[in-house]
Motif scaffolding. Structure first.
Motif, PDB file in Angstrom:
ATOM      1  N   LEU A 153       0.777  -1.184  -0.198  1.00 31.14           N
ATOM      2  CA  LEU A 153       0.140  -0.017   0.158  1.00 31.14           C
ATOM      3  C   LEU A 153       0.844   1.316   0.042  1.00 31.14           C
ATOM      4  N   TRP A 154       1.916   1.222   0.658  1.00 34.76           N
ATOM      5  CA  TRP A 154       2.637   2.325   0.886  1.00 34.76           C
ATOM      6  C   TRP A 154       3.661   2.575  -0.428  1.00 34.76           C
ATOM      7  N   ASN A 190       1.686   3.874  -3.136  1.00 37.15           N
ATOM      8  CA  ASN A 190       1.068   5.467  -2.782  1.00 37.15           C
ATOM      9  C   ASN A 190       1.497   6.112  -4.078  1.00 37.15           C
ATOM     10  N   PRO A 191       0.339   6.695  -4.763  1.00 41.16           N
ATOM     11  CA  PRO A 191       0.727   7.717  -5.914  1.00 41.16           C
ATOM     12  C   PRO A 191       1.656   8.674  -5.585  1.00 41.16           C
ATOM     13  N   ARG A 192       1.488   9.366  -4.572  1.00 40.19           N
ATOM     14  CA  ARG A 192       2.318  10.496  -4.213  1.00 40.19           C
ATOM     15  C   ARG A 192       3.883  10.306  -3.359  1.00 40.19           C
ATOM     16  N   HIS A 193       3.617   9.436  -2.345  1.00 42.26           N
ATOM     17  CA  HIS A 193       4.925   9.015  -1.563  1.00 42.26           C
ATOM     18  C   HIS A 193       5.361   7.870  -1.849  1.00 42.26           C
ATOM     19  N   GLY A 194       4.840   6.829  -2.732  1.00 41.02           N
ATOM     20  CA  GLY A 194       5.407   5.599  -2.810  1.00 41.02           C
ATOM     21  C   GLY A 194       6.575   5.323  -3.620  1.00 41.02           C
ATOM     22  N   ASN A 226       6.522   4.784  -7.794  1.00 40.24           N
ATOM     23  CA  ASN A 226       6.177   5.836  -8.660  1.00 40.24           C
ATOM     24  C   ASN A 226       7.710   6.763  -8.574  1.00 40.24           C
ATOM     25  N   LYS A 235      -1.879   5.718 -10.684  1.00 40.66           N
ATOM     26  CA  LYS A 235      -2.632   5.522  -9.622  1.00 40.66           C
ATOM     27  C   LYS A 235      -2.886   4.083  -9.416  1.00 40.66           C
ATOM     28  N   TRP A 236      -1.934   3.412  -8.745  1.00 32.49           N
ATOM     29  CA  TRP A 236      -1.917   1.815  -8.839  1.00 32.49           C
ATOM     30  C   TRP A 236      -2.955   1.114  -8.334  1.00 32.49           C
ATOM     31  N   THR A 250      -5.815   3.218  -7.237  1.00 22.76           N
ATOM     32  CA  THR A 250      -7.110   3.828  -7.392  1.00 22.76           C
ATOM     33  C   THR A 250      -7.684   4.273  -8.523  1.00 22.76           C
ATOM     34  N   THR A 273      -7.844  -3.159  -1.725  1.00 18.62           N
ATOM     35  CA  THR A 273      -8.531  -2.159  -2.591  1.00 18.62           C
ATOM     36  C   THR A 273     -10.108  -2.233  -2.015  1.00 18.62           C
TER      37      THR A 273
END
Lengths: 327, 366
Positions: free
Chosen positions: A156-157, A160-164, A167, A179-180, A182, A267
């Motif tokens: 999940l971490w 994460n689209p922003r902090h993962g 990405n 957005k893996w 979402t 999800t």
């Protein structure tokens, strides 16, 4: 005549009774003898040992199964097929079935492929005594040792689209903002990938064990016959492990129909039902909408589908087995 | 067909020496049998000829070609494995044709060769079966068939009969011998069974601890073993050995074992002079014990008194077990009806056929 007949009848009756009693007594003594033998020779031991297994199967499998089937066909104390007729017209059900089929297909193909490739790499590494091949095989089992919940949280971490980190790394390649979990397009792929990551070590180990079952002398014979390494792989290795692979595919299909934990943790079946498999739908219907009857109907359908797939596969499996198979 | 020669061949596995400086000459059309106990290096040698093991030292020639660096497929050899190594998913036909298909031979040629081999081995009705549908003997034939179709220079057999039952082994032994005569092929055959070696070989190589002990015609090895190991290994039941001392009494050399003294035959007297008062090993084959001396050679027979411990009747003959000194012995006798367990009997040793070995080196003195 009538007077003289009576005692005769009585005698016949009595004799009949005596004979019957005699047979009865013989049967009793036979039974007694059988019972004594049963106890004396400890013939009861296998029954006793099996009793525990039979009881646990009845309690843990048969009872819930019957209860589930009954819940699906009884509504307010009356027999009803309403849940099943609803199922047939429920677009969500058909959508969930389709998602399940996609999940099962991609998951099975993916995990078999990755399991095979990693097993082959380890096998070749061990065969040629490459340094680190033994350590690699120990590391490979790591995902299998991590609990579902911990693994899912880590992913999940990472997703994460922003902090993962995924990405972040992709940003170096110019790919940004995926957005893996979402996005409707990516979510199913993501849960399949995490599912594969979680269990592929088991496939690797099983396939690796299968490689080891191929007798060395077959390769030596093929060597003398003039087969190249690639030809040996296709003519010796693959046919030799085919039966084990078929069985592994069947197990994977059956297991993947029921996969729940990772999808739910990542999800919860979303976004917009994109990852809602039948297992997720059953849970949602039963514990979110508290419609136990409908959830049971879906569960029974899932059972029938998995059963049908297994039977068909086993039939195919047995036919190919009858044609030859291993020594 | 071709000859095979190994010159100074050695094979090491890490710190273990499996074969040590082996020199072997196998002539064209020979049926050469490498025989020895488990772990003597015979299979390693065969595998090195096949190219399945690399030589640590020495040279291997097939024909006139040095094959140390030649791939197994290019050595023009065929091998029958102990486990048969038939491809389980292929039919008998495909098993036999596999190597030929890989060589890209024309289909008709492949078919001709397979059918011909199947006819020789009497396995024509089995061609469409899979190996698991065959009995042990049939699998054995298919494995031989797979070797035949390749028409190799040299056939290699690695203990091919060891998985068969006793009766089948006897018949297959004869069949392989017949096959050798029919094909006129050079065969290198590995076995731990000295009976197989004796019955099939034109030349035997006896190995022990990775070293060649003796080579030669089977009967030559039987009659004139070069050391105690060969003497004990070749022949069944094995040669009886007794530790004792050579003494001289009244100008005659005697072999003393416990209280018994056996007069050494005339022809041995001179050669044994240098071993007087020394420990030697005396060897007698089971068939050289007799109930009574044979009349014409009476002088060469020495008499001993023994107590019968066990009698094993085999029909035509019997094995009589007894103890001499502290050694357990076996005599092979024709008629034993008159004796029973516990009886004390006199036996006559045919001293002209006995053997003496140096106790230190185990080499044959006589």
């Amino acid at each position: 005549m009538s007077r003289s007949m009576k005692p005769v009848n009585k005698t016949i009756f009595c004799e009949g009774m005596t004979i019957k009693m005699g047979i009865f007594n013989t049967e009793i003594s036979n039974l007694k003898e059988k019972f004594t033998r049963f106890c004396r020779n400890e013939e009861y031991v296998p029954y006793l040992l099996n009793l525990l297994i039979v009881l646990s199967i009845v309690l843990l499998f048969v009872y819930p199964l019957i209860y589930g089937v009954l819940s699906s066909v009884y509504s307010k104390g009356e027999f009803s097929v309403a849940n099943y007729s609803r199922l047939l017209t429920d677009r969500n059900f058909w959508h969930a079935l389709w998602v399940t089929v996609l999940y099962v297909f991609f998951y099975t193909v993916g995990i078999m492929f990755i399991g095979f490739v990693t097993a082959l790499a380890i096998d070749v590494g061990e065969e040629r005594k490459l340094p680190g091949s033994k350590i690699l095989s120990s590391f490979l089992t790591l995902p299998y040792a991590i609990p579902d919940v911990v693994g899912s949280l880590v992913w999940l971490w990472m997703m994460n689209p922003r902090h993962g980190i995924i990405n972040y790394l992709l940003s170096f390649l110019g790919i940004e903002g995926l957005k893996w979990l979402t996005s409707g397009d990516l979510a199913l792929i993501s849960v399949v990938l995490v599912g594969i990551w979680r269990l592929f070590p088991m496939h690797t180990l099983i396939i690796l064990a299968a490689f080891k079952t191929v007798p060395r002398s077959l390769y030596e014979a093929a060597d003398l016959d003039g087969a190249s390494t690639l030809q040996q792989f296709f003519y010796i290795t693959l046919p030799s492990i085919a039966n084990i692979m078929k069985f592994l595919v069947l197990l994977t299909v059956v297991w993947s129909f029921k996969r729940f934990t990772i999808i739910w943790l990542l999800t919860r079946g979303g976004p917009m039902h994109a990852t809602e498999t039948l297992a997720i739908m059953i849970y949602t219907e039963a514990f979110k909408f508290f419609d136990r009857g409908y959830a049971s109907a879906i569960a029974v359908s899932l059972l029938i589908i998995v059963g049908a797939v297994s039977v068909l596969y086993m039939k195919f499996f047995k036919e190919s087995e009858a044609e030859g198979g291993l020594l | 067909m071709a000859n095979v020669s190994l010159k100074g061949f050695s094979k090491k596995f890490k710190n273990t020496v499996a074969v040590d400086n082996l020199n072997i000459e196998i002539e064209d059309k020979d049926f050469a049998v490498l025989v020895g106990p488990s772990g003597c290096g015979k299979t390693t040698t065969l595998r090195a000829i096949a190219g399945l093991e690399q030589a640590s030292a020495g040279e291997i020639y097939i024909g006139d070609t040095l094959v140390n660096d030649v791939l197994p497929k290019d050595r023009d050899i065929a091998m029958v494995f102990q486990s048969y190594a038939l491809y389980p998913h292929m039919t008998v036909y495909d098993n036999m044709a596999f190597g030929l298909k890989l060589k890209k031979l024309p289909k008709q040629e492949i078919d001709n060769r397979v059918q011909e081999a199947a006819k020789i081995l009497d396995i024509e009705p089995l061609l469409q079966r899979k190996p698991k549908q065959l009995s042990g003997g049939q699998r054995q034939r298919v494995a031989v068939g797979r070797a035949i179709v390749r028409k190799p220079k040299v056939f290699l057999f690695d203990e091919p009969l060891s998985n068969l039952d006793a009766k089948l082994r006897v018949s297959m032994r004869a069949e392989i011998s017949k096959l050798h005569q029919r094909l006129g092929a050079t065969i290198v055959y590995v076995t731990h069974d000295q009976i197989e070696a004796m019955t099939m070989a034109t030349k035997i190589f006896v190995m022990n601890h990775g070293k060649l002990q003796q080579s030669g015609h089977p009967l030559e090895l039987y009659r004139n073993p070069s050391n105690k190991f060969v003497a004990g290994f070749i022949g069944s039941p094995a040669m009886n050995f007794m530790d004792g001392i050579l003494k001289k009494e009244n100008g005659r050399i005697l072999f003393q074992i416990g209280d018994s003294k056996l007069e050494v035959t005339d022809s041995f007297q001179d050669s044994l002079q240098q071993y007087l008062d020394k420990d030697v090993i005396f060897g007698v084959r089971p068939e050289d014990f007799h109930i009574r001396p044979l009349h014409d050679e009476e002088t060469s027979f020495a008499s001993i008194k023994v107590q019968v411990e066990v009698i094993e009747p085999l029909g035509e003959e019997s094995y009589v077990h007894f103890v001499l000194g502290s050694e357990a012995m076996i005599a092979r006798m024709r008629s034993t009806e008159f004796m029973k367990v516990g009886d004390e009997i006199s036996l006559y040793i045919d001293m002209a056929k006995t053997h003496f070995f140096d106790k230190k080196s185990s080499l044959t003195i006589m």
